[in-house]
Write a protein that holds these residues in place. Structure first.
Motif, PDB file in Angstrom:
ATOM      1  N   UNK A   1      -0.828   4.217  -4.464  1.00  0.00           N
ATOM      2  CA  UNK A   1      -2.040   5.014  -4.575  1.00  0.00           C
ATOM      3  C   UNK A   1      -2.588   5.292  -3.174  1.00  0.00           C
ATOM      4  N   UNK A   2      -3.070   6.495  -2.941  1.00  0.00           N
ATOM      5  CA  UNK A   2      -3.482   6.881  -1.593  1.00  0.00           C
ATOM      6  C   UNK A   2      -4.600   5.993  -1.055  1.00  0.00           C
ATOM      7  N   UNK A   3      -5.546   5.591  -1.923  1.00  0.00           N
ATOM      8  CA  UNK A   3      -6.634   4.715  -1.488  1.00  0.00           C
ATOM      9  C   UNK A   3      -6.093   3.342  -1.103  1.00  0.00           C
ATOM     10  N   UNK A   4      -5.169   2.830  -1.907  1.00  0.00           N
ATOM     11  CA  UNK A   4      -4.592   1.519  -1.612  1.00  0.00           C
ATOM     12  C   UNK A   4      -3.784   1.546  -0.316  1.00  0.00           C
ATOM     13  N   UNK A   5      -3.033   2.630  -0.110  1.00  0.00           N
ATOM     14  CA  UNK A   5      -2.232   2.753   1.105  1.00  0.00           C
ATOM     15  C   UNK A   5      -3.135   2.796   2.332  1.00  0.00           C
ATOM     16  N   UNK A   6      -4.220   3.546   2.242  1.00  0.00           N
ATOM     17  CA  UNK A   6      -5.142   3.644   3.374  1.00  0.00           C
ATOM     18  C   UNK A   6      -5.814   2.308   3.649  1.00  0.00           C
ATOM     19  N   UNK A   7      -6.189   1.593   2.596  1.00  0.00           N
ATOM     20  CA  UNK A   7      -6.800   0.277   2.785  1.00  0.00           C
ATOM     21  C   UNK A   7      -5.834  -0.670   3.486  1.00  0.00           C
ATOM     22  N   UNK A   8      -4.568  -0.609   3.109  1.00  0.00           N
ATOM     23  CA  UNK A   8      -3.554  -1.454   3.740  1.00  0.00           C
ATOM     24  C   UNK A   8      -3.349  -1.070   5.197  1.00  0.00           C
ATOM     25  N   UNK A   9      -3.324   0.221   5.472  1.00  0.00           N
ATOM     26  CA  UNK A   9      -3.134   0.692   6.853  1.00  0.00           C
ATOM     27  C   UNK A   9      -4.274   0.223   7.749  1.00  0.00           C
ATOM     28  N   UNK A  10      -5.498   0.316   7.260  1.00  0.00           N
ATOM     29  CA  UNK A  10      -6.657  -0.118   8.040  1.00  0.00           C
ATOM     30  C   UNK A  10      -6.621  -1.632   8.250  1.00  0.00           C
ATOM     31  N   UNK A  11      -6.385  -2.384   7.182  1.00  0.00           N
ATOM     32  CA  UNK A  11      -6.410  -3.844   7.279  1.00  0.00           C
ATOM     33  C   UNK A  11      -5.306  -4.367   8.192  1.00  0.00           C
ATOM     34  N   UNK A  12      -4.102  -3.826   8.052  1.00  0.00           N
ATOM     35  CA  UNK A  12      -2.994  -4.269   8.899  1.00  0.00           C
ATOM     36  C   UNK A  12      -3.226  -3.868  10.352  1.00  0.00           C
ATOM     37  N   UNK A  13      -3.791  -2.679  10.560  1.00  0.00           N
ATOM     38  CA  UNK A  13      -4.092  -2.244  11.924  1.00  0.00           C
ATOM     39  C   UNK A  13      -5.147  -3.110  12.580  1.00  0.00           C
ATOM     40  N   UNK A  14      -6.208  -3.419  11.830  1.00  0.00           N
ATOM     41  CA  UNK A  14      -7.268  -4.260  12.382  1.00  0.00           C
ATOM     42  C   UNK A  14      -6.750  -5.664  12.699  1.00  0.00           C
ATOM     43  N   UNK A  15      -5.939  -6.214  11.792  1.00  0.00           N
ATOM     44  CA  UNK A  15      -5.404  -7.558  12.007  1.00  0.00           C
ATOM     45  C   UNK A  15      -4.465  -7.598  13.207  1.00  0.00           C
ATOM     46  N   UNK A  16      -3.630  -6.579  13.336  1.00  0.00           N
ATOM     47  CA  UNK A  16      -2.702  -6.532  14.471  1.00  0.00           C
ATOM     48  C   UNK A  16      -3.459  -6.345  15.777  1.00  0.00           C
ATOM     49  N   UNK A  17      -4.519  -5.535  15.749  1.00  0.00           N
ATOM     50  CA  UNK A  17      -5.330  -5.334  16.954  1.00  0.00           C
ATOM     51  C   UNK A  17      -5.996  -6.643  17.378  1.00  0.00           C
ATOM     52  N   UNK A  18      -6.510  -7.392  16.414  1.00  0.00           N
ATOM     53  CA  UNK A  18      -7.102  -8.699  16.725  1.00  0.00           C
ATOM     54  C   UNK A  18      -6.051  -9.645  17.282  1.00  0.00           C
ATOM     55  N   UNK A  19      -4.851  -9.613  16.711  1.00  0.00           N
ATOM     56  CA  UNK A  19      -3.764 -10.463  17.208  1.00  0.00           C
ATOM     57  C   UNK A  19      -3.389 -10.093  18.634  1.00  0.00           C
ATOM     58  N   UNK A  20      -3.414  -8.787  18.942  1.00  0.00           N
ATOM     59  CA  UNK A  20      -3.078  -8.338  20.291  1.00  0.00           C
ATOM     60  C   UNK A  20      -4.130  -8.801  21.302  1.00  0.00           C
ATOM     61  N   UNK A  21      -5.395  -8.625  20.961  1.00  0.00           N
ATOM     62  CA  UNK A  21      -6.472  -9.050  21.863  1.00  0.00           C
ATOM     63  C   UNK A  21      -6.439 -10.556  22.086  1.00  0.00           C
ATOM     64  N   UNK A  22      -6.249 -11.298  21.012  1.00  0.00           N
ATOM     65  CA  UNK A  22      -6.214 -12.753  21.119  1.00  0.00           C
ATOM     66  C   UNK A  22      -4.989 -13.208  21.892  1.00  0.00           C
TER      67      UNK A  22
END
Length: 309
Positions: free
Chosen positions: A246-267
């Motif tokens: 579902x497009x909403x679910x895909x977008x939610x996953x893209x945002x969550x994975x991107x935010x988590x990876x960005x936090x991992x990169x900064x840390x």
């Protein structure tokens, strides 16, 4: 209901991990960025032998006809090991755009694809090594030739402006192709974030400040725990999106994975300190990969707006 990967999917992930752990993807990325795809293509062929390139190709074209969940499993491992090449375009996107014998050579690993998808994918990835070049415009396919290579934050993701040409007809399922492109990108972000966490935890147990390992300090523990939490919470969104597409679910996953990876990169950069800035360290390859993938196949703003709508 308890959702869990099947034994076959877990074994597939382990097989990918074992293979990629035994090759030098870092050197392959640096060579790819310098215009030498040879080492990366060797890795491509070895992964093709495991069936990665055949995942989404229909069985009538010698593919595996795998589900989006299988794609998410594979792309998470590709992201973890930072494999170079147009994996998303070739493996996740192209099989939903075409019903053509070309997919037979995609399944075998002989054909690499580069796909532009206006307006969210304006530049085509790795068009200089791709055999199939397609631009999606309003649900139709057009051939294109690549312009001059552009500067990219991730040098191993070589971007080209598509110079569109002949109309090739209507795309098989352009909407599904886009969602799979977003899903595969989210899975790579999750995998890259996990590599950053694992590497940071290992380095924190070795690096010393004031006579003790920095991993023993509570502040560092909290930083790493926040990353682990973000990645853990992003995972069910990714696989939930793979189930529904579902497009909403895909977008939610893209945002969550991107935010988590960005936090991992900064840390990861905080934990590693100055060594993380050096070109020789593998951390830098993942930092730029996260930055590039966060905006690939739809910006965070676009995906947040899809969720909110």
């Amino acid at each position: 209901m308890r959702f869990a990967l099947s034994g076959e999917q877990e074994q597939f992930a382990r097989s990918l991990h074992d293979l990629l752990s035994g090759v030098d993807t870092d050197s392959a990325n640096r060579a790819w960025a310098a215009g030498d795809p040879g080492p990366g293509l060797k890795i491509w062929r070895r992964l093709a032998e495991l069936g990665v390139t055949a995942l989404a190709v229909p069985e009538k074209y010698d593919g595996l006809g795998a589900t989006p969940v299988d794609l998410a499993v594979g792309f998470e491992r590709l992201g973890y090991h930072c494999a170079p090449g147009p994996w998303t375009d070739t493996v996740a996107v192209l099989p939903s755009l075409l019903d053509d014998e070309l997919l037979t050579s995609v399944a075998s690993g002989e054909t690499l694809a580069s796909v532009a998808y206006a307006p969210h994918v304006p530049y085509a990835l790795d068009s200089d090594v791709a055999d199939a070049r397609l631009a999606v415009e309003n649900g139709r396919l057009r051939a294109f030739t690549p312009g001059s290579v552009l500067s990219s934050v991730d040098g191993s993701r070589r971007l080209f402006p598509p110079m569109t040409g002949d109309d090739l007809g209507t795309a098989l399922d352009a909407d599904r192709a886009f969602e799979l492109g977003c899903l595969a990108t989210a899975a790579q972000l999750l995998g890259t974030g996990r590599w950053l966490l694992d590497t940071s935890v290992a380095y924190a147990s070795q690096r010393k400040q004031y006579g003790r390992e920095i991993g023993g300090y509570q502040a560092v523990k909290h930083l790493l725990a926040d990353v682990a939490t973000a990645l853990t919470l992003a995972e069910p969104l990714l696989f939930g999106a793979a189930v529904t597409l579902d497009r909403r679910d895909v977008s939610a996953a893209k945002v969550a994975c991107g935010d988590a990876a960005h936090l991992a990169a900064r840390t990861g950069l905080q934990v590693h300190g100055a060594i993380g800035y050096t070109a020789e360290h593998a951390l830098g390859l993942r930092l730029t990969r996260v930055r590039a993938l966060t905006g690939a196949w739809g910006t965070p703003r676009f995906h947040r707006e899809r969720v909110l709508s």
